[in-house]
Design a protein around this motif. Structure first.
Motif, PDB file in Angstrom:
ATOM      1  N   GLN A  37       0.845  -1.188   0.000  1.00  0.00           N
ATOM      2  CA  GLN A  37       0.000   0.000   0.000  1.00  0.00           C
ATOM      3  C   GLN A  37       0.885   1.244   0.000  1.00  0.00           C
ATOM      4  O   GLN A  37       1.990   1.233   0.533  1.00  0.00           O
ATOM      5  N   PHE A  38       0.335   2.336  -0.581  1.00  0.00           N
ATOM      6  CA  PHE A  38       1.118   3.562  -0.778  1.00  0.00           C
ATOM      7  C   PHE A  38       0.365   4.785  -0.289  1.00  0.00           C
ATOM      8  O   PHE A  38      -0.850   4.865  -0.401  1.00  0.00           O
ATOM      9  N   CYS A  39       1.129   5.777   0.184  1.00  0.00           N
ATOM     10  CA  CYS A  39       0.538   7.012   0.692  1.00  0.00           C
ATOM     11  C   CYS A  39       0.154   7.952  -0.443  1.00  0.00           C
ATOM     12  O   CYS A  39      -0.705   8.799  -0.282  1.00  0.00           O
ATOM     13  N   SER A  40       0.822   7.799  -1.606  1.00  0.00           N
ATOM     14  CA  SER A  40       0.585   8.755  -2.688  1.00  0.00           C
ATOM     15  C   SER A  40       0.863   8.109  -4.037  1.00  0.00           C
ATOM     16  O   SER A  40       1.479   7.049  -4.126  1.00  0.00           O
ATOM     17  N   GLU A  41       0.449   8.790  -5.085  1.00  0.00           N
ATOM     18  CA  GLU A  41       0.713   8.318  -6.449  1.00  0.00           C
ATOM     19  C   GLU A  41       2.222   8.295  -6.715  1.00  0.00           C
ATOM     20  O   GLU A  41       2.734   7.415  -7.389  1.00  0.00           O
ATOM     21  N   ASN A  42       2.941   9.276  -6.163  1.00  0.00           N
ATOM     22  CA  ASN A  42       4.388   9.354  -6.362  1.00  0.00           C
ATOM     23  C   ASN A  42       5.081   8.100  -5.834  1.00  0.00           C
ATOM     24  O   ASN A  42       5.915   7.502  -6.523  1.00  0.00           O
ATOM     25  N   CYS A  43       4.743   7.669  -4.622  1.00  0.00           N
ATOM     26  CA  CYS A  43       5.359   6.472  -4.047  1.00  0.00           C
ATOM     27  C   CYS A  43       4.954   5.232  -4.852  1.00  0.00           C
ATOM     28  O   CYS A  43       5.776   4.350  -5.086  1.00  0.00           O
ATOM     29  N   GLN A  44       3.699   5.178  -5.286  1.00  0.00           N
ATOM     30  CA  GLN A  44       3.243   4.039  -6.079  1.00  0.00           C
ATOM     31  C   GLN A  44       4.008   3.970  -7.407  1.00  0.00           C
ATOM     32  O   GLN A  44       4.417   2.898  -7.840  1.00  0.00           O
ATOM     33  N   THR A  45       4.243   5.113  -8.039  1.00  0.00           N
ATOM     34  CA  THR A  45       4.983   5.166  -9.309  1.00  0.00           C
ATOM     35  C   THR A  45       6.423   4.695  -9.112  1.00  0.00           C
ATOM     36  O   THR A  45       6.952   3.945  -9.929  1.00  0.00           O
ATOM     37  N   LYS A  46       7.068   5.123  -8.023  1.00  0.00           N
ATOM     38  CA  LYS A  46       8.439   4.687  -7.740  1.00  0.00           C
ATOM     39  C   LYS A  46       8.480   3.175  -7.548  1.00  0.00           C
ATOM     40  O   LYS A  46       9.393   2.507  -8.024  1.00  0.00           O
ATOM     41  N   PHE A  47       7.492   2.637  -6.829  1.00  0.00           N
ATOM     42  CA  PHE A  47       7.436   1.198  -6.601  1.00  0.00           C
ATOM     43  C   PHE A  47       7.287   0.445  -7.920  1.00  0.00           C
ATOM     44  O   PHE A  47       7.991  -0.539  -8.161  1.00  0.00           O
ATOM     45  N   LYS A  48       6.401   0.922  -8.790  1.00  0.00           N
ATOM     46  CA  LYS A  48       6.177   0.255 -10.084  1.00  0.00           C
ATOM     47  C   LYS A  48       7.448   0.232 -10.924  1.00  0.00           C
ATOM     48  O   LYS A  48       7.668  -0.691 -11.689  1.00  0.00           O
ATOM     49  N   ALA A  49       8.295   1.253 -10.792  1.00  0.00           N
ATOM     50  CA  ALA A  49       9.519   1.333 -11.584  1.00  0.00           C
ATOM     51  C   ALA A  49      10.535   0.265 -11.158  1.00  0.00           C
ATOM     52  O   ALA A  49      11.307  -0.205 -11.978  1.00  0.00           O
ATOM     53  N   ASP A  50      10.535  -0.132  -9.884  1.00  0.00           N
ATOM     54  CA  ASP A  50      11.482  -1.134  -9.393  1.00  0.00           C
ATOM     55  C   ASP A  50      10.889  -1.861  -8.194  1.00  0.00           C
ATOM     56  O   ASP A  50      11.340  -1.691  -7.063  1.00  0.00           O
ATOM     57  N   PRO A  51       9.860  -2.680  -8.427  1.00  0.00           N
ATOM     58  CA  PRO A  51       9.170  -3.308  -7.295  1.00  0.00           C
ATOM     59  C   PRO A  51      10.080  -4.203  -6.448  1.00  0.00           C
ATOM     60  O   PRO A  51       9.953  -4.223  -5.233  1.00  0.00           O
ATOM     61  N   TRP A  52      11.021  -4.898  -7.066  1.00  0.00           N
ATOM     62  CA  TRP A  52      11.890  -5.776  -6.291  1.00  0.00           C
ATOM     63  C   TRP A  52      12.695  -4.985  -5.271  1.00  0.00           C
ATOM     64  O   TRP A  52      12.845  -5.395  -4.125  1.00  0.00           O
ATOM     65  N   PHE A  53      13.222  -3.844  -5.658  1.00  0.00           N
ATOM     66  CA  PHE A  53      14.032  -3.008  -4.769  1.00  0.00           C
ATOM     67  C   PHE A  53      13.246  -2.627  -3.511  1.00  0.00           C
ATOM     68  O   PHE A  53      13.743  -2.752  -2.399  1.00  0.00           O
ATOM     69  N   TYR A  54      12.006  -2.189  -3.690  1.00  0.00           N
ATOM     70  CA  TYR A  54      11.203  -1.750  -2.546  1.00  0.00           C
ATOM     71  C   TYR A  54      10.622  -2.929  -1.778  1.00  0.00           C
ATOM     72  O   TYR A  54      10.602  -2.927  -0.551  1.00  0.00           O
ATOM     73  N   ALA A  55      10.158  -3.978  -2.484  1.00  0.00           N
ATOM     74  CA  ALA A  55       9.562  -5.138  -1.822  1.00  0.00           C
ATOM     75  C   ALA A  55      10.603  -5.901  -0.998  1.00  0.00           C
ATOM     76  O   ALA A  55      10.271  -6.505   0.017  1.00  0.00           O
ATOM     77  N   SER A  56      11.858  -5.857  -1.415  1.00  0.00           N
ATOM     78  CA  SER A  56      12.920  -6.594  -0.721  1.00  0.00           C
ATOM     79  C   SER A  56      13.374  -5.898   0.558  1.00  0.00           C
ATOM     80  O   SER A  56      14.140  -6.456   1.329  1.00  0.00           O
ATOM     81  N   GLY A  57      12.939  -4.647   0.756  1.00  0.00           N
ATOM     82  CA  GLY A  57      13.364  -3.898   1.942  1.00  0.00           C
ATOM     83  C   GLY A  57      14.666  -3.150   1.737  1.00  0.00           C
ATOM     84  O   GLY A  57      15.149  -2.482   2.629  1.00  0.00           O
ATOM     85  N   ARG A  58      15.260  -3.244   0.546  1.00  0.00           N
ATOM     86  CA  ARG A  58      16.522  -2.558   0.302  1.00  0.00           C
ATOM     87  C   ARG A  58      16.370  -1.035   0.361  1.00  0.00           C
ATOM     88  O   ARG A  58      17.295  -0.340   0.731  1.00  0.00           O
ATOM     89  N   ALA A  59      15.208  -0.521   0.000  1.00  0.00           N
ATOM     90  CA  ALA A  59      14.992   0.933   0.022  1.00  0.00           C
ATOM     91  C   ALA A  59      15.132   1.472   1.442  1.00  0.00           C
ATOM     92  O   ALA A  59      15.664   2.552   1.654  1.00  0.00           O
ATOM     93  N   ALA A  60      14.664   0.704   2.433  1.00  0.00           N
ATOM     94  CA  ALA A  60      14.712   1.160   3.824  1.00  0.00           C
ATOM     95  C   ALA A  60      16.148   1.357   4.291  1.00  0.00           C
ATOM     96  O   ALA A  60      16.422   2.243   5.087  1.00  0.00           O
ATOM     97  N   GLY A  61      17.093   0.563   3.784  1.00  0.00           N
ATOM     98  CA  GLY A  61      18.481   0.679   4.203  1.00  0.00           C
ATOM     99  C   GLY A  61      19.316   1.561   3.311  1.00  0.00           C
ATOM    100  O   GLY A  61      20.485   1.777   3.567  1.00  0.00           O
TER     101      GLY A  61
END
Length: 108
Positions: A37-61
């Motif tokens: 789930q996303f707070c905004s269209e901007n975050c959703q768009t970033k996720f769509k561009a590289d879902p593995w990066f964000y889903a893997s938790g790498r973005a948090a680190g």
């Protein structure tokens, strides 16, 4: 058992880390067997561009993983080089780290 949460169920936006209330209109993307789930269209768009990066938790680190001895430069004035983040003394833009990136560049 605790009292029910009056705000309802929540999720963490994998892009920015914000807590998102789960409602029918909440922006959602599926990746693998999970829904995010996303707070905004901007975050959703970033996720769509590289879902593995964000889903893997790498973005948090990502922020903590900056290499030591990084220099910062202005995107508009490459002659400006500093040892710490800040603002460009010429135009005031935020200085960006001078590190190789795998992210696509809008300038290319």
């Amino acid at each position: 058992m605790g009292m029910p949460d009056p705000a309802g169920p929540t999720a963490i936006d994998p892009v920015c880390g914000m807590t998102v209330s789960l409602k029918p209109e909440t922006r959602t993307e599926s990746f693998g067997a999970e829904a995010f789930q996303f707070c905004s269209e901007n975050c959703q768009t970033k996720f769509k561009a590289d879902p593995w990066f964000y889903a893997s938790g790498r973005a948090a680190g990502r922020e903590k993983a900056a290499p030591a001895n990084v220099q910062y430069t202005c995107p508009m004035h490459p002659e400006i080089i500093r040892d710490a983040p800040g603002a460009c003394p010429i135009c005031g833009m935020a200085l960006e780290p001078m590190v190789p990136s795998d992210e696509p560049s809008e300038e290319l």
